[in-house]
Design an enzyme around this catalytic site. Structure first.
Site, PDB file in Angstrom:
ATOM      1  N   ASP A  32       0.919  -1.138   0.000  1.00  0.00           N
ATOM      2  CA  ASP A  32       0.000   0.000   0.000  1.00  0.00           C
ATOM      3  C   ASP A  32       0.958   1.185   0.000  1.00  0.00           C
ATOM      4  O   ASP A  32       1.613   1.453   1.016  1.00  0.00           O
ATOM      5  CB  ASP A  32      -0.865  -0.007   1.266  1.00  0.00           C
ATOM      6  CG  ASP A  32      -1.837   1.156   1.270  1.00  0.00           C
ATOM      7  OD1 ASP A  32      -1.381   2.308   1.069  1.00  0.00           O
ATOM      8  OD2 ASP A  32      -3.044   0.943   1.455  1.00  0.00           O
ATOM      9  N   HIS A  33       1.087   1.853  -1.130  1.00  0.00           N
ATOM     10  CA  HIS A  33       2.224   2.781  -1.242  1.00  0.00           C
ATOM     11  C   HIS A  33       2.139   3.941  -0.242  1.00  0.00           C
ATOM     12  O   HIS A  33       3.143   4.575   0.055  1.00  0.00           O
ATOM     13  CB  HIS A  33       2.419   3.262  -2.687  1.00  0.00           C
ATOM     14  CG  HIS A  33       1.492   4.353  -3.107  1.00  0.00           C
ATOM     15  ND1 HIS A  33       0.208   4.111  -3.516  1.00  0.00           N
ATOM     16  CD2 HIS A  33       1.651   5.695  -3.192  1.00  0.00           C
ATOM     17  CE1 HIS A  33      -0.372   5.263  -3.826  1.00  0.00           C
ATOM     18  NE2 HIS A  33       0.481   6.243  -3.646  1.00  0.00           N
ATOM     19  N   HIS A  50      -5.802   2.872   1.386  1.00  0.00           N
ATOM     20  CA  HIS A  50      -4.933   3.957   1.854  1.00  0.00           C
ATOM     21  C   HIS A  50      -5.499   4.680   3.087  1.00  0.00           C
ATOM     22  O   HIS A  50      -4.796   4.928   4.056  1.00  0.00           O
ATOM     23  CB  HIS A  50      -4.731   5.014   0.764  1.00  0.00           C
ATOM     24  CG  HIS A  50      -4.190   4.465  -0.527  1.00  0.00           C
ATOM     25  ND1 HIS A  50      -3.234   3.480  -0.585  1.00  0.00           N
ATOM     26  CD2 HIS A  50      -4.484   4.776  -1.814  1.00  0.00           C
ATOM     27  CE1 HIS A  50      -2.955   3.224  -1.855  1.00  0.00           C
ATOM     28  NE2 HIS A  50      -3.703   3.988  -2.612  1.00  0.00           N
ATOM     29  N   LYS A  69     -11.488  13.185  -5.936  1.00  0.00           N
ATOM     30  CA  LYS A  69     -10.764  13.643  -7.129  1.00  0.00           C
ATOM     31  C   LYS A  69     -11.311  15.005  -7.542  1.00  0.00           C
ATOM     32  O   LYS A  69     -12.419  15.375  -7.188  1.00  0.00           O
ATOM     33  CB  LYS A  69     -10.972  12.651  -8.270  1.00  0.00           C
ATOM     34  CG  LYS A  69     -10.485  11.239  -7.921  1.00  0.00           C
ATOM     35  CD  LYS A  69      -9.417  10.782  -8.877  1.00  0.00           C
ATOM     36  CE  LYS A  69      -8.940   9.387  -8.573  1.00  0.00           C
ATOM     37  NZ  LYS A  69      -7.603   9.321  -8.000  1.00  0.00           N
TER      38      LYS A  69
HETATM   39  C1  BG6 Z   1      -3.592   5.222  -6.067  1.00  0.00           C
HETATM   40  C2  BG6 Z   1      -4.975   5.408  -6.611  1.00  0.00           C
HETATM   41  O1  BG6 Z   1      -3.547   4.068  -5.274  1.00  0.00           O
HETATM   42  O2  BG6 Z   1      -3.230   6.356  -5.279  1.00  0.00           O
HETATM   43  C3  BG6 Z   1      -5.055   6.686  -7.429  1.00  0.00           C
HETATM   44  O3  BG6 Z   1      -5.323   4.291  -7.425  1.00  0.00           O
HETATM   45  C4  BG6 Z   1      -4.565   7.863  -6.623  1.00  0.00           C
HETATM   46  O4  BG6 Z   1      -6.384   6.921  -7.880  1.00  0.00           O
HETATM   47  C5  BG6 Z   1      -3.189   7.570  -6.005  1.00  0.00           C
HETATM   48  O5  BG6 Z   1      -4.465   8.973  -7.505  1.00  0.00           O
HETATM   49  C6  BG6 Z   1      -2.795   8.682  -5.054  1.00  0.00           C
HETATM   50  O6  BG6 Z   1      -1.485   8.465  -4.638  1.00  0.00           O
HETATM   51  P1  BG6 Z   1      -0.511   9.670  -4.276  1.00  0.00           P
HETATM   52  O7  BG6 Z   1       0.723   9.034  -3.789  1.00  0.00           O
HETATM   53  O8  BG6 Z   1      -0.342  10.477  -5.539  1.00  0.00           O
HETATM   54  O9  BG6 Z   1      -1.211  10.505  -3.235  1.00  0.00           O
END
Ligand code: BG6
Length: 484
Positions: free
Chosen positions: A179-180, A242, A342
């Site tokens: 989960d980045h 997230h 979004k």
């Molecule tokens: C991703 C989603 O996991 O996370 C995207 O699929 C989203 O829709 C993105 O834009 C947001 O990540 P970050 O790191 O740009 O906040």
């Protein structure tokens, strides 16, 4: 760190180019890769090793945090890369792959430690795991690990099915679910903040905290992802993973810097203690909304329904907000307000902790003081702010808010993927999503998904470029609160 083979499915894809190759290279430059390693890239296309290496190199020039200017270093790095074409669902191809992997292991004299990274569409997770097992790739004499990335299922049932399939090849401790958000430095910092600072530790919990607000707002719309996004929506795309991970991290209250198992146990307890929403009262706790045409930072943008590839009658959620409570004595009565959307006015991921007021402030009757706030900026800029009250030097008897603010002075900090791949290489699973967390998160959102599918929750609208629908303000107003 053990020498190993990094087997990358989806090696010609976008994620590999933007994130994975730059992450491997930066780790290499920072001497955070094993002393000997091999990377085998896989994809459907026929690509020679030389072409593959050239692609990897090009990605470093475009996307790497550290510029690849040391030609000898880049050459050494690329020397580890080989390419093999593979059809994800064809067992024969995996047998060929096993030969390539073994041959490289022998050439380099490294053990049969294998890291399988699945940078492919989720429908391939199951066949790949199965073929890894059937072909013998997963039964070498060294360790094996699997890295996968969300979505982990589309709902509770599909997530359970997927997990069962993966478990027939990989044990839970061999699976690293990315989960980045958990790789972002400020998120990783949350554990340390509360565990190592007596000031924070003393204030954590429901004695002093009034509410916690977690926001991930984005300016982007659906971009080129209409097909995926229109069947996913904000709840599945951002909230179930997230946002709930951020909630688990901010509510940690650990007495000291803890082991991965202790952190995981705490996170699981939090996920377990999320109070389920009553189906009849869903709309008191959640808000779903969709963006309409508007003005985004000076430019007109179309509404969601006019985006290419979106169904004209779509009721998909591009915005979601929720009010959650934990059944945990430490947090009893503290609402966690979470929102994500979004096409909002700004790109910002942050957590605001609002402290209770008033304490006995000594202010004269009728005079109000602002709430103390701790604001944690997770991205795009990292920082932290503490809002306190202060006597105005200009106006007698006036109390005004004052901000202590910290902005990270580090530039060029490691990216989320670097942190996470590094952790997976040294088998530290602290910042990966454990199955229990994934399952409990799906369980909590399940009634919401059902209500959305049955159209039982009102769909609100907001103009692009704004801060979201009015209903999200009302969600907090019912508790006498407002978004910060
Ligand atoms: C991703 C989603 O996991 O996370 C995207 O699929 C989203 O829709 C993105 O834009 C947001 O990540 P970050 O790191 O740009 O906040």
């Amino acid at each position: 760190m053990d020498s190993m083979t990094f087997v990358l499915f989806g090696a010609t894809g976008d994620l590999a180019k933007r994130k994975i190759y730059p992450a491997l290279y930066n780790l290499y430059v920072d001497q955070k890769m094993p002393s000997s390693f091999s990377v085998i890239g896989l994809g459907r296309r026929e690509v020679s090793d030389a072409d593959f290496q050239a692609r990897v190199e090009a990605s470093l020039h475009t996307f790497s945090r550290r510029s690849p200017e040391d030609a000898a270093k880049v050459r050494d790095f690329l020397g580890a890369f080989r390419y093999t074409s593979l059809n994800n669902t064809k067992l024969e191809d995996y047998k060929k792959l096993l030969e390539v992997v073994e041959q490289r292991e022998q050439e380099l004299g490294i053990p049969q430690n294998r890291m399988f990274y699945l940078s492919v569409a989720p429908e391939f997770f199951e066949p790949i795991a199965e073929n890894i097992k059937e072909s013998g790739l997963g039964s070498g004499s060294g360790w094996k690990r699997l890295i996968i990335e969300k979505p982990f299922g589309h709902d509770l049932v599909s997530a359970i099915q997927l997990n069962e399939k993966l478990n027939s090849t990989f044990a839970e401790e061999e699976i690293y679910r990315i989960d980045h958000f958990l790789g972002k430095p400020m998120v990783q910092n949350l554990e340390v903040l509360s565990a190592t600072n007596p000031v924070m530790h003393a204030l954590w919990g429901n004695h002093y905290i009034s509410n916690v607000q977690i926001t991930a707002s984005e300016t982007v719309g659906v971009e080129e992802r209409a097909e995926y996004y229109d069947h996913t929506g904000a709840v599945r795309d951002m909230f179930q993973n997230h946002m709930l991970q951020l909630l688990m991290m901010i509510s940690l209250h650990l007495p000291k810097k803890s082991s991965p198992d202790e952190v995981r146990a705490k996170k699981r307890n939090t996920a377990q203690s999320l109070i389920p929403l009553e189906e009849e009262a869903l709309d008191q706790h959640i808000v779903r909304a969709q963006y309409q045409a508007g003005d985004l930072q000076g430019k007109p943008v179309v509404g969601y329904l006019d985006e290419p590839g979106i169904e004209a009658t779509s009721k998909n959620d591009t915005y979601f907000a929720a009010r959650l409570f934990l059944d945990d004595p430490f947090w009893t009565g503290v609402p966690f307000y979470v929102r994500t959307g979004k096409r909002l006015s700004e790109k910002s991921t942050r957590i605001v902790v609002e402290f209770k007021q008033p304490l006995s402030t000594g202010t004269s009757e009728g005079e109000s003081v602002s709430a103390n706030l701790l604001t944690i900026d997770i991205g795009p800029k990292e920082g932290m702010r503490l809002t306190l009250n202060s006597k105005s030097p200009m106006h007698h008897d006036t109390i005004e808010p004052m901000e202590l603010s910290f902005n990270s002075s580090y530039d060029n900090v490691p990216e989320a993927y670097e942190n996470l791949i590094f952790d997976a290489l040294r088998s530290d699973a602290t910042f990966f999503a454990h199955w229990d967390e994934v399952e409990l998160s799906w369980r909590w959102v399940e009634p919401i998904l059902k209500a959305f599918a049955a159209d039982e929750v009102p769909l609100n609208y907001y103009a692009a470029g704004t801060e979201g629908p009015a209903a999200a303000d009302e969600l907090l107003a019912q508790d006498g609160n407002r978004w910060h």
